[in-house]
Design a protein around this motif. Structure first.
Motif, PDB file in Angstrom:
ATOM      1  N   ARG A  41       0.829  -1.215   0.000  1.00 44.40           N
ATOM      2  CA  ARG A  41       0.000   0.000   0.000  1.00 44.40           C
ATOM      3  C   ARG A  41       0.856   1.255   0.000  1.00 44.40           C
ATOM      4  O   ARG A  41       0.552   2.218  -0.697  1.00 44.40           O
ATOM      5  CB  ARG A  41      -0.923   0.002   1.219  1.00 44.40           C
ATOM      6  CG  ARG A  41      -2.122  -0.877   1.056  1.00 44.40           C
ATOM      7  CD  ARG A  41      -3.103  -0.615   2.163  1.00 44.40           C
ATOM      8  NE  ARG A  41      -3.505  -1.897   2.697  1.00 44.40           N
ATOM      9  CZ  ARG A  41      -3.748  -2.163   3.950  1.00 44.40           C
ATOM     10  NH1 ARG A  41      -3.640  -1.221   4.852  1.00 44.40           N
ATOM     11  NH2 ARG A  41      -4.107  -3.354   4.328  1.00 44.40           N
ATOM     12  N   GLN A  45       1.035   4.109  -2.878  1.00 43.41           N
ATOM     13  CA  GLN A  45       0.884   5.549  -2.630  1.00 43.41           C
ATOM     14  C   GLN A  45       2.070   6.317  -3.214  1.00 43.41           C
ATOM     15  O   GLN A  45       1.896   7.363  -3.839  1.00 43.41           O
ATOM     16  CB  GLN A  45       0.772   5.832  -1.131  1.00 43.41           C
ATOM     17  CG  GLN A  45      -0.558   5.519  -0.526  1.00 43.41           C
ATOM     18  CD  GLN A  45      -1.630   6.489  -0.967  1.00 43.41           C
ATOM     19  OE1 GLN A  45      -2.484   6.132  -1.758  1.00 43.41           O
ATOM     20  NE2 GLN A  45      -1.585   7.696  -0.475  1.00 43.41           N
ATOM     21  N   PRO A 104      -6.645   6.616   0.769  1.00 42.52           N
ATOM     22  CA  PRO A 104      -6.810   5.488   1.696  1.00 42.52           C
ATOM     23  C   PRO A 104      -7.983   5.668   2.661  1.00 42.52           C
ATOM     24  O   PRO A 104      -8.762   4.739   2.879  1.00 42.52           O
ATOM     25  CB  PRO A 104      -5.479   5.443   2.457  1.00 42.52           C
ATOM     26  CG  PRO A 104      -4.509   6.134   1.581  1.00 42.52           C
ATOM     27  CD  PRO A 104      -5.283   7.176   0.846  1.00 42.52           C
ATOM     28  N   GLN A 105      -8.131   6.858   3.224  1.00 42.33           N
ATOM     29  CA  GLN A 105      -9.256   7.115   4.125  1.00 42.33           C
ATOM     30  C   GLN A 105     -10.575   7.086   3.360  1.00 42.33           C
ATOM     31  O   GLN A 105     -11.584   6.603   3.877  1.00 42.33           O
ATOM     32  CB  GLN A 105      -9.092   8.457   4.825  1.00 42.33           C
ATOM     33  CG  GLN A 105      -8.003   8.450   5.860  1.00 42.33           C
ATOM     34  CD  GLN A 105      -8.333   7.541   7.010  1.00 42.33           C
ATOM     35  OE1 GLN A 105      -8.014   6.356   6.966  1.00 42.33           O
ATOM     36  NE2 GLN A 105      -8.951   8.053   8.025  1.00 42.33           N
ATOM     37  N   ASN A 107     -11.281   5.265   0.721  1.00 43.08           N
ATOM     38  CA  ASN A 107     -11.612   3.857   0.484  1.00 43.08           C
ATOM     39  C   ASN A 107     -12.121   3.178   1.745  1.00 43.08           C
ATOM     40  O   ASN A 107     -13.049   2.366   1.693  1.00 43.08           O
ATOM     41  CB  ASN A 107     -10.402   3.103  -0.068  1.00 43.08           C
ATOM     42  CG  ASN A 107     -10.071   3.517  -1.477  1.00 43.08           C
ATOM     43  OD1 ASN A 107     -10.906   4.054  -2.193  1.00 43.08           O
ATOM     44  ND2 ASN A 107      -8.840   3.278  -1.881  1.00 43.08           N
TER      45      ASN A 107
END
Length: 144
Positions: A41, A45, A104-105, A107
């Motif tokens: 991950r 990013q 990420p937040q 998702n």
């Protein structure tokens, strides 16, 4: 870009030896080892940030290369169109970085609340201060 991805994976592999503890609501304590998924991950990013950089600056680089190749020759370079592309894409780098930063937040919230609209999820992600209040990570030392 590949150097960043390889460095993140190398450091992720080196960090597997250090366990961490995740505390959820101070009642559920469990030991978690950093996994390959976490480093993947992070590498994803990093790759997205590099892609945003390339997208923002590629019109300027292409324009500079065209200027260099046609120097002293009678080439017709679309100067106005290239300047418009540069003027549009370079300021968008901040927007690209914002989208990548909140992804990420976004998702996570979207997976928990499928019925929320995209704008509602963005509002929650950007405006909610205590989104991760219940999940904290602390290091645990193991003594022999």
């Amino acid at each position: 870009m590949s150097m960043i991805v390889f460095e993140v994976r190398k450091r992720g592999s080196a960090m597997k030896q250090y366990p961490t503890t995740i505390i959820n609501n101070l009642s559920n304590v469990r030991n978690v080892l950093p996994t390959q998924m976490t480093s993947d991950r992070v590498a994803q990013q990093a790759a997205l940030y590099v892609c945003a950089l390339l997208a923002a600056y590629s019109p300027a680089v292409i324009s500079a290369l065209l200027d260099t190749m046609c120097m002293g020759r009678n080439c017709k370079i679309p100067v106005v169109q290239m300047n418009i592309l540069i003027a549009v894409f370079q300021p968008l780098q901040g927007f690209f970085n914002f989208i990548i930063y909140v992804r990420p937040q976004f998702n996570l919230v979207r997976s928990q609340n499928n019925d929320m609209s995209v704008l509602s999820v963005l509002k929650v992600v950007t405006c909610e201060r205590n989104l991760n209040k219940n999940k904290r990570r602390i290091s645990v030392q193991h003594f022999p």
